[in-house]
Design a protein around this motif. Structure first.
Motif, mmCIF file in Angstrom:
data_model
loop_
_atom_site.group_PDB
_atom_site.id
_atom_site.type_symbol
_atom_site.label_atom_id
_atom_site.label_comp_id
_atom_site.label_asym_id
_atom_site.label_seq_id
_atom_site.Cartn_x
_atom_site.Cartn_y
_atom_site.Cartn_z
ATOM 1 N N VAL A 1 57.230 -28.203 86.957
ATOM 2 C CA VAL A 1 57.192 -29.400 86.115
ATOM 3 C C VAL A 1 58.013 -30.479 86.794
ATOM 4 C CG1 VAL A 1 57.934 -30.420 83.930
ATOM 5 C CG2 VAL A 1 56.863 -28.164 83.946
ATOM 6 N N VAL A 2 57.448 -31.682 86.887
ATOM 7 C CA VAL A 2 58.174 -32.840 87.418
ATOM 8 C C VAL A 2 58.433 -33.797 86.263
ATOM 9 C CG1 VAL A 2 58.109 -34.827 88.966
ATOM 10 C CG2 VAL A 2 57.127 -32.631 89.701
ATOM 11 N N LEU A 3 59.702 -34.042 85.991
ATOM 12 C CA LEU A 3 60.087 -34.986 84.938
ATOM 13 C C LEU A 3 60.274 -36.365 85.557
ATOM 14 C CD1 LEU A 3 61.039 -35.747 82.077
ATOM 15 C CD2 LEU A 3 63.324 -34.926 82.710
ATOM 16 N N ALA A 4 59.339 -37.261 85.274
ATOM 17 C CA ALA A 4 59.394 -38.645 85.753
ATOM 18 C C ALA A 4 59.282 -39.555 84.541
ATOM 19 C CB ALA A 4 58.284 -38.914 86.759
ATOM 20 N N GLY A 5 60.156 -39.323 83.573
ATOM 21 C CA GLY A 5 60.056 -39.969 82.273
ATOM 22 C C GLY A 5 60.824 -41.259 82.119
ATOM 23 N N GLY A 6 61.319 -41.838 83.218
ATOM 24 C CA GLY A 6 62.027 -43.107 83.116
ATOM 25 C C GLY A 6 63.177 -43.034 82.136
ATOM 26 N N ALA A 7 63.221 -44.007 81.224
ATOM 27 C CA ALA A 7 64.330 -44.106 80.278
ATOM 28 C C ALA A 7 64.404 -42.927 79.310
ATOM 29 C CB ALA A 7 64.209 -45.410 79.495
ATOM 30 N N TRP A 8 63.366 -42.110 79.226
ATOM 31 C CA TRP A 8 63.327 -40.964 78.320
ATOM 32 C C TRP A 8 63.794 -39.677 78.979
ATOM 33 C CZ3 TRP A 8 62.177 -41.785 73.267
ATOM 34 C CH2 TRP A 8 61.525 -42.980 72.942
ATOM 35 N N SER A 9 64.050 -39.699 80.267
ATOM 36 C CA SER A 9 64.303 -38.472 81.016
ATOM 37 C C SER A 9 65.534 -37.721 80.544
ATOM 38 C CB SER A 9 64.417 -38.787 82.512
ATOM 39 O OG SER A 9 63.203 -39.291 83.030
ATOM 40 N N SER A 10 66.610 -38.448 80.251
ATOM 41 C CA SER A 10 67.848 -37.784 79.855
ATOM 42 C C SER A 10 67.669 -37.008 78.549
ATOM 43 C CB SER A 10 68.980 -38.804 79.715
ATOM 44 O OG SER A 10 70.204 -38.165 79.405
ATOM 45 N N LEU A 11 66.947 -37.590 77.598
ATOM 46 C CA LEU A 11 66.710 -36.919 76.328
ATOM 47 C C LEU A 11 65.922 -35.632 76.540
ATOM 48 C CD1 LEU A 11 66.842 -36.915 73.215
ATOM 49 C CD2 LEU A 11 64.732 -38.270 73.215
ATOM 50 N N PHE A 12 64.879 -35.699 77.343
ATOM 51 C CA PHE A 12 64.058 -34.512 77.588
ATOM 52 C C PHE A 12 64.862 -33.445 78.319
ATOM 53 C CE2 PHE A 12 61.053 -31.790 79.715
ATOM 54 C CZ PHE A 12 60.017 -31.647 78.814
ATOM 55 N N ALA A 13 65.588 -33.850 79.345
ATOM 56 C CA ALA A 13 66.384 -32.887 80.106
ATOM 57 C C ALA A 13 67.447 -32.237 79.221
ATOM 58 C CB ALA A 13 67.024 -33.571 81.308
ATOM 59 N N GLY A 14 68.105 -33.052 78.403
ATOM 60 C CA GLY A 14 69.156 -32.531 77.532
ATOM 61 C C GLY A 14 68.646 -31.499 76.550
ATOM 62 N N PHE A 15 67.423 -31.645 76.084
ATOM 63 C CA PHE A 15 66.818 -30.677 75.175
ATOM 64 C C PHE A 15 66.761 -29.293 75.815
ATOM 65 C CE2 PHE A 15 62.782 -28.643 73.717
ATOM 66 C CZ PHE A 15 63.159 -28.381 72.401
ATOM 67 N N HIS A 16 66.677 -29.276 77.147
ATOM 68 C CA HIS A 16 66.594 -28.008 77.878
ATOM 69 C C HIS A 16 67.924 -27.620 78.523
ATOM 70 C CE1 HIS A 16 62.310 -27.594 77.237
ATOM 71 N NE2 HIS A 16 62.178 -28.882 77.510
ATOM 72 N N GLY A 17 69.008 -28.223 78.042
ATOM 73 C CA GLY A 17 70.322 -27.852 78.524
ATOM 74 C C GLY A 17 70.687 -28.417 79.877
ATOM 75 N N VAL A 18 69.953 -29.416 80.331
ATOM 76 C CA VAL A 18 70.226 -30.040 81.628
ATOM 77 C C VAL A 18 70.868 -31.393 81.366
ATOM 78 C CG1 VAL A 18 69.211 -30.939 83.753
ATOM 79 C CG2 VAL A 18 68.281 -28.853 82.704
ATOM 80 N N ARG A 19 72.128 -31.537 81.733
ATOM 81 C CA ARG A 19 72.865 -32.776 81.467
ATOM 82 C C ARG A 19 72.562 -33.798 82.560
ATOM 83 N NH1 ARG A 19 77.740 -35.604 82.095
ATOM 84 N NH2 ARG A 19 78.573 -36.433 80.132
ATOM 85 N N LEU A 20 71.805 -34.809 82.204
ATOM 86 C CA LEU A 20 71.397 -35.852 83.145
ATOM 87 C C LEU A 20 72.029 -37.169 82.720
ATOM 88 C CD1 LEU A 20 69.579 -36.993 85.422
ATOM 89 C CD2 LEU A 20 67.734 -37.156 83.725
ATOM 90 N N PRO A 21 73.084 -37.613 83.402
ATOM 91 C CA PRO A 21 73.727 -38.877 83.019
ATOM 92 C C PRO A 21 72.833 -40.062 83.334
ATOM 93 C CG PRO A 21 74.710 -38.029 85.036
ATOM 94 C CD PRO A 21 73.743 -36.987 84.558
ATOM 95 N N GLN A 22 72.444 -40.749 82.292
ATOM 96 C CA GLN A 22 71.497 -41.849 82.445
ATOM 97 C C GLN A 22 71.648 -42.792 81.255
ATOM 98 O OE1 GLN A 22 67.292 -41.057 81.555
ATOM 99 N NE2 GLN A 22 66.777 -41.914 83.545
ATOM 100 N N LEU A 23 71.638 -44.090 81.539
ATOM 101 C CA LEU A 23 71.678 -45.091 80.480
ATOM 102 C C LEU A 23 70.559 -46.102 80.717
ATOM 103 C CD1 LEU A 23 75.537 -45.735 80.173
ATOM 104 C CD2 LEU A 23 74.089 -44.395 78.640
ATOM 105 N N LYS A 24 70.374 -46.981 79.750
ATOM 106 C CA LYS A 24 69.327 -47.998 79.834
ATOM 107 C C LYS A 24 69.940 -49.394 79.919
ATOM 108 C CE LYS A 24 67.224 -46.568 76.016
ATOM 109 N NZ LYS A 24 67.798 -45.242 75.772
ATOM 110 N N VAL A 25 69.341 -50.221 80.749
ATOM 111 C CA VAL A 25 69.703 -51.632 80.871
ATOM 112 C C VAL A 25 68.451 -52.444 80.581
ATOM 113 C CG1 VAL A 25 70.403 -53.444 82.475
ATOM 114 C CG2 VAL A 25 71.571 -51.232 82.509
#
Length: 443
Positions: A211-235
């Protein structure tokens, strides 16, 4: 009219039962990854919760640039320039790409020296990029009204149409055998023995090994659901386009008060050269430690605000059942309200610098959320803790131009091939292996 008009891509009606790879996100990164994998003979399903290219991939400036990039991105962007030059032929569609050059102006000796030093990052690449004197700038832009020390001019840079590019790449991927699924949110991944075995979408399950997660601004939320901490914010960046106007520059220009580039329709895309809106949201506190160094360097260009967006995001579920609707189904497209103040000021500054724009008429404005990483360098990487799970996100406003090469690099990583460039700078583990996370200011 909310958001720019994007060339429509009609999704497939049939959900494939089994593929080799599922790509999540139908922006330029996800579409490019899908095309690369499909061209290599893999079975691929591209799943997009809304429409192809509807979020930041159609809302950016349309610049295809190597100039003034973070030096860590230069090797990958050099490959992107080569890919863009052949993309219309390869896809059989119009992306609006044109090698028209980009100019970064220098107001004083300090800026001139900084740009001159940066230009040495291109040594050995055989790309046309050089410093202009004030006189050379005045000759190139005879109608300009700017008092400058000079400018960095990269003739190798170009532009393309964001509303056309991702759709063109996605349609080409479909012709190569990929399934293109719109309004088909992925709710989560399924695993066995700690490895990826498939995904669950709102339309059913798809078995896969990667699976390739290329979800832009939504990526951190999706990753976090699976226990993967992805530091990301939106501008949030605001863009306007003008109606067609005669006599404007062919080259894109960045200056202290504005950024602009000519559009295929004869109008211009205009935005602030450096000012953006940043909403304080719950993730601002979750990832505060990771982003403090960046905030310390770039706070002058960030308009921080707290308002309804804080509560909107606080209400978003962070856990959900795979047999129930996910947050991605409740918001198909992020379409923030643009800042009239910032875009009006940018256009006013442009009119002062180039009197030819004095009669320019605004055709449309829009806002878009840029997915930002702590060091403003993307993640293009596998995730060690979840074999078969890959992330391509955090492009920090640089994703459109570099997208085709990012897709090729991601395909290399998924298939285990020789990487297009050294992927070390893009590894996900840099956020957890003790590496120094450094924002190189000014890029």
């Amino acid at each position: 009219m909310p958001g720019p008009y994007v060339v429509p891509v009609h999704g497939d009606e049939t959900l494939p039962q089994t593929v080799d790879v599922v790509v999540i996100g139908g922006g330029i990164i996800g579409a490019s990854t899908t095309l690369e994998l499909a061209e290599r003979g893999l079975r691929v399903a591209l799943c997009e919760k809304g429409g192809i290219g509807q979020e930041q991939s159609s809302r950016n400036w349309g610049w295809v640039r190597i100039s003034r990039r973070d030096p860590r991105e230069v090797p990958l962007m050099a490959e992107a320039l080569r890919i863009w030059a052949d993309l219309d032929r390869r896809t059989g569609r119009d992306t609006g790409y044109k090698r028209a050059g980009i100019v970064f102006t220098c107001a004083d000796d300090k800026e001139y020296d900084e740009h001159d030093r940066w230009n040495r990052n291109l040594d050995g690449y055989q790309l046309d990029s050089r410093m202009l004197s004030a006189a050379e700038f005045d000759t190139m832009f005879a109608g300009a009204n700017m008092r400058l020390k000079g400018a960095l001019y990269t003739a190798a840079d170009g532009r393309a149409e964001p509303q056309k590019a991702a759709p063109a790449v996605a349609e080409a991927a479909r012709e190569k055998g990929a399934a293109i699924l719109t309004e088909c949110a992925v709710r989560g991944v399924e695993t066995a023995g700690g490895a990826i075995t498939g995904v669950v979408t709102e339309r059913g399950a798809i078995a896969c090994k990667a699976v390739v997660l290329a979800g832009g601004a939504w990526s951190s939320l999706f990753a976090g659901f699976h226990g993967v901490r992805l530091p990301q914010l939106k501008v949030m960046n605001t863009v306007l386009r003008t109606k067609p106007i005669e006599g404007g520059p062919e080259q894109a220009i960045w200056a202290n008060g504005f950024a602009m580039r000519k559009r295929q329709d004869g109008g211009y895309t205009v935005a602030s050269g450096h000012e953006n809106m940043v909403d304080i949201v719950p993730d601002s506190f979750r990832f505060a430690a990771a982003f403090l160094p960046a905030l310390a360097k770039e706070w002058r260009s960030l308009n921080l605000r707290i308002g309804s967006r804080f509560f909107d995001e606080a209400r978003i579920a962070r856990r959900w059942a795979l047999d129930e609707a996910s947050p991605f189904e409740y918001c198909r497209v992020l379409d923030p309200k643009p800042s009239a103040k910032l875009s009006n000021q940018a256009l006013a500054n442009l009119k002062t610098a180039f009197p030819v724009f004095e009669k320019a008429e605004i055709a449309q404005r829009w806002g878009g959320y840029i997915d930002v990483s702590p060091d403003a360098v993307p993640v293009i990487s596998g995730v060690d803790s979840l074999p078969g799970f890959f992330i391509a996100t955090g492009f920090s406003g640089h994703g459109f131009g570099i997208g085709p090469a990012a897709g090729r690099l991601m395909a290399d990583l998924v298939t285990g091939g020789t990487p297009l460039v050294d992927p070390k700078n893009f590894r996900f583990s840099r956020f957890s292996d003790g590496s120094k996370i450094e924002l190189i200011s000014g890029f």
